[in-house]
Design a protein around this motif. Sequence first.
Motif, PDB file in Angstrom:
ATOM      1  N   UNK A   5       0.866  -1.174   0.000  1.00 50.34           N
ATOM      2  CA  UNK A   5       0.000   0.000   0.000  1.00 50.34           C
ATOM      3  C   UNK A   5       0.899   1.218   0.000  1.00 50.34           C
ATOM      4  N   UNK A   6       0.866   1.963  -1.101  1.00 53.30           N
ATOM      5  CA  UNK A   6       1.778   3.088  -1.225  1.00 53.30           C
ATOM      6  C   UNK A   6       1.212   4.132  -2.155  1.00 53.30           C
ATOM      7  N   UNK A   7       1.422   5.393  -1.836  1.00 58.90           N
ATOM      8  CA  UNK A   7       0.998   6.475  -2.715  1.00 58.90           C
ATOM      9  C   UNK A   7       1.767   6.454  -4.023  1.00 58.90           C
ATOM     10  N   UNK A   8       2.908   5.716  -4.065  1.00 60.11           N
ATOM     11  CA  UNK A   8       3.697   5.631  -5.276  1.00 60.11           C
ATOM     12  C   UNK A   8       3.112   4.662  -6.292  1.00 60.11           C
ATOM     13  N   UNK A   9       2.153   3.840  -5.851  1.00 59.16           N
ATOM     14  CA  UNK A   9       1.571   2.848  -6.748  1.00 59.16           C
ATOM     15  C   UNK A   9       1.030   3.491  -8.023  1.00 59.16           C
ATOM     16  N   UNK A  10       0.413   4.677  -7.884  1.00 63.36           N
ATOM     17  CA  UNK A  10      -0.197   5.344  -9.030  1.00 63.36           C
ATOM     18  C   UNK A  10       0.690   6.430  -9.637  1.00 63.36           C
ATOM     19  N   UNK A  11       1.932   6.496  -9.200  1.00 64.90           N
ATOM     20  CA  UNK A  11       2.801   7.559  -9.700  1.00 64.90           C
ATOM     21  C   UNK A  11       2.956   7.506 -11.209  1.00 64.90           C
ATOM     22  N   UNK A  12       3.139   6.305 -11.731  1.00 63.74           N
ATOM     23  CA  UNK A  12       3.309   6.162 -13.178  1.00 63.74           C
ATOM     24  C   UNK A  12       2.068   6.546 -13.938  1.00 63.74           C
ATOM     25  N   UNK A  13       0.907   6.255 -13.352  1.00 68.15           N
ATOM     26  CA  UNK A  13      -0.348   6.606 -14.001  1.00 68.15           C
ATOM     27  C   UNK A  13      -0.504   8.115 -14.077  1.00 68.15           C
ATOM     28  N   UNK A  14      -0.230   8.797 -12.949  1.00 66.81           N
ATOM     29  CA  UNK A  14      -0.391  10.245 -12.917  1.00 66.81           C
ATOM     30  C   UNK A  14       0.631  10.932 -13.826  1.00 66.81           C
ATOM     31  N   UNK A  15       1.850  10.483 -13.793  1.00 65.63           N
ATOM     32  CA  UNK A  15       2.888  11.131 -14.591  1.00 65.63           C
ATOM     33  C   UNK A  15       2.674  10.880 -16.081  1.00 65.63           C
ATOM     34  N   UNK A  16       2.439   9.623 -16.430  1.00 60.65           N
ATOM     35  CA  UNK A  16       2.187   9.228 -17.825  1.00 60.65           C
ATOM     36  C   UNK A  16       3.281   9.735 -18.761  1.00 60.65           C
ATOM     37  N   UNK A  17       4.506   9.695 -18.260  1.00 59.02           N
ATOM     38  CA  UNK A  17       5.643  10.151 -19.057  1.00 59.02           C
ATOM     39  C   UNK A  17       6.531   8.943 -19.358  1.00 59.02           C
ATOM     40  N   UNK A  18       6.926   8.804 -20.593  1.00 58.02           N
ATOM     41  CA  UNK A  18       7.796   7.703 -20.976  1.00 58.02           C
ATOM     42  C   UNK A  18       7.121   6.356 -20.951  1.00 58.02           C
ATOM     43  N   UNK A  19       5.779   6.349 -21.018  1.00 57.03           N
ATOM     44  CA  UNK A  19       5.057   5.093 -20.908  1.00 57.03           C
ATOM     45  C   UNK A  19       5.002   4.314 -22.226  1.00 57.03           C
ATOM     46  N   UNK A  20       5.286   5.004 -23.326  1.00 60.18           N
ATOM     47  CA  UNK A  20       5.223   4.316 -24.620  1.00 60.18           C
ATOM     48  C   UNK A  20       6.152   3.105 -24.636  1.00 60.18           C
ATOM     49  N   UNK A  21       7.323   3.244 -24.025  1.00 59.24           N
ATOM     50  CA  UNK A  21       8.259   2.124 -24.039  1.00 59.24           C
ATOM     51  C   UNK A  21       7.677   0.914 -23.326  1.00 59.24           C
ATOM     52  N   UNK A  23       4.471   0.085 -22.992  1.00 55.09           N
ATOM     53  CA  UNK A  23       3.429  -0.525 -23.839  1.00 55.09           C
ATOM     54  C   UNK A  23       4.052  -1.247 -25.026  1.00 55.09           C
ATOM     55  N   UNK A  24       5.016  -0.592 -25.658  1.00 62.16           N
ATOM     56  CA  UNK A  24       5.658  -1.212 -26.820  1.00 62.16           C
ATOM     57  C   UNK A  24       6.463  -2.436 -26.418  1.00 62.16           C
ATOM     58  N   UNK A  25       7.066  -2.381 -25.252  1.00 60.93           N
ATOM     59  CA  UNK A  25       7.793  -3.537 -24.730  1.00 60.93           C
ATOM     60  C   UNK A  25       6.830  -4.693 -24.458  1.00 60.93           C
ATOM     61  N   UNK A  26       5.648  -4.375 -23.938  1.00 55.47           N
ATOM     62  CA  UNK A  26       4.627  -5.402 -23.688  1.00 55.47           C
ATOM     63  C   UNK A  26       4.234  -6.095 -24.980  1.00 55.47           C
ATOM     64  N   UNK A  27       3.996  -5.313 -26.023  1.00 53.89           N
ATOM     65  CA  UNK A  27       3.613  -5.894 -27.312  1.00 53.89           C
ATOM     66  C   UNK A  27       4.759  -6.727 -27.882  1.00 53.89           C
ATOM     67  N   UNK A  28       5.983  -6.237 -27.739  1.00 52.69           N
ATOM     68  CA  UNK A  28       7.165  -6.982 -28.187  1.00 52.69           C
ATOM     69  C   UNK A  28       7.220  -8.356 -27.520  1.00 52.69           C
ATOM     70  N   UNK A 185      13.110   5.772 -30.279  1.00 53.09           N
ATOM     71  CA  UNK A 185      11.915   6.588 -30.477  1.00 53.09           C
ATOM     72  C   UNK A 185      10.674   5.714 -30.558  1.00 53.09           C
ATOM     73  N   UNK A 186       9.554   6.268 -30.120  1.00 49.08           N
ATOM     74  CA  UNK A 186       8.302   5.518 -30.110  1.00 49.08           C
ATOM     75  C   UNK A 186       7.914   5.079 -31.519  1.00 49.08           C
ATOM     76  N   UNK A 187       8.078   5.961 -32.508  1.00 47.87           N
ATOM     77  CA  UNK A 187       7.676   5.626 -33.867  1.00 47.87           C
ATOM     78  C   UNK A 187       8.506   4.488 -34.439  1.00 47.87           C
ATOM     79  N   UNK A 188       9.817   4.506 -34.186  1.00 45.76           N
ATOM     80  CA  UNK A 188      10.665   3.422 -34.695  1.00 45.76           C
ATOM     81  C   UNK A 188      10.329   2.108 -33.990  1.00 45.76           C
ATOM     82  N   UNK A 189       9.915   2.190 -32.721  1.00 44.22           N
ATOM     83  CA  UNK A 189       9.478   0.991 -32.005  1.00 44.22           C
ATOM     84  C   UNK A 189       8.207   0.419 -32.632  1.00 44.22           C
ATOM     85  N   UNK A 190       7.256   1.298 -32.955  1.00 42.68           N
ATOM     86  CA  UNK A 190       6.002   0.852 -33.572  1.00 42.68           C
ATOM     87  C   UNK A 190       6.249   0.262 -34.962  1.00 42.68           C
ATOM     88  N   UNK A 191       7.182   0.841 -35.706  1.00 41.23           N
ATOM     89  CA  UNK A 191       7.516   0.298 -37.034  1.00 41.23           C
ATOM     90  C   UNK A 191       8.062  -1.120 -36.897  1.00 41.23           C
TER      91      UNK A 191
END
Length: 362
Positions: A5-21, A23-28, A185-191
């Motif tokens: 139980x931590x206030x940091x649990x949602x830190x990534x959700x609130x920041x939403x910075x650098x999250x493309x990697x 998601x793209x890593x998950x798909x990879x 870059x996110x675009x090169x990852x998606x390609x």
Amino acid sequence: MTIKNSSEINAGVHANIGMDFQKNCTIYLFLEKYNLLKNQRYFIVLEHLEDIVFGFLENETELSKIETYQAKKSSKKWTSGNILEIIKKIAETSQSILNDPHPKTSTFNQENYFATNNTIELKSTVKKQDFTCTVNEATQVYNYKDLDQNIKDKILKGNKNVTFDKENEENFETLKFRFIDLNRTSQSQLDLLNGMFISVFGDSIADHKAALYSFYYELKTIESRLNQGNIAKLSDNKKRIESYEIENILNILTTKKLAFDFWRDKGDEIRQELNINLFEATTFELHYHNSFDKFKDINESEHQKIFHFVEKNKQIFKNHSTDKGCMTDFINTFNKEKSSTLSSLQLQATIVAAYIEIKNTL
């Protein structure tokens, strides 16, 4: 039993910075292991306990295995010094999984990865002798337990900001270092991911980019949901995408490919059988293709009613040896037994679409 139980649990959700990697890593990872995944029940979680979690279920309720990934994009290589905080978090996550109340099999095990798109170089010098482990394109995965003891000792020594206790050390036994071959870059990852979709699914999917982006936006949806009460639990369905949901995404796109091929090969024959004139041909085809999406839309009750009618009356398939005769029978039977608010042209197109989708499940 301790639940994280931590206030940091949602830190990534609130920041939403650098999250493309992430998601793209998950798909990879999904595409990399798809031949294994497609035959078992699993789920994927984002921004919950860890950046990425793959959970494998032996039955409807019990976990047989968990794979977690602390996924970090980097423009410079990782060393024994700048990796300490990350691997401490991984060790803590490993313990949180053990403490998590989700039912587990007696043989449950976990693998906890630090995954990155840059080189990991773990090094220790003892009595002028260098001991080095390098994880990169050549050596994509390395287990912590296989490291030279001198490198382990350097890691466990920590620094003024990071220290490890006995519990951390025990959980290092599940730690693995993983190189992920994704560009910066996110675009090169998606390609690259689009190319992987083509390699994995070939011509079973007509539009590989549509498959990629459909999956991407599903992951984006679960990533943005908050962990309830700042507590991360594996059983939180709001943070999970289940294997059947992923298969539904892929099946829709596969069905569209089959529907497209069928129309290309037999469109003229169908129009002739149903007496669709050239003036109405384009509209009929449009209704036909749109029906496959509407079958999955809970707000399209007429399309769902028609689909369920065809599904319920599959015995009609046994009475025919040609597609056009069978489709005509479905249309005539529906008109005798049911009614619809759809126009006659749209009704015929929808029944033909339902016929194709059901036929491909027989």
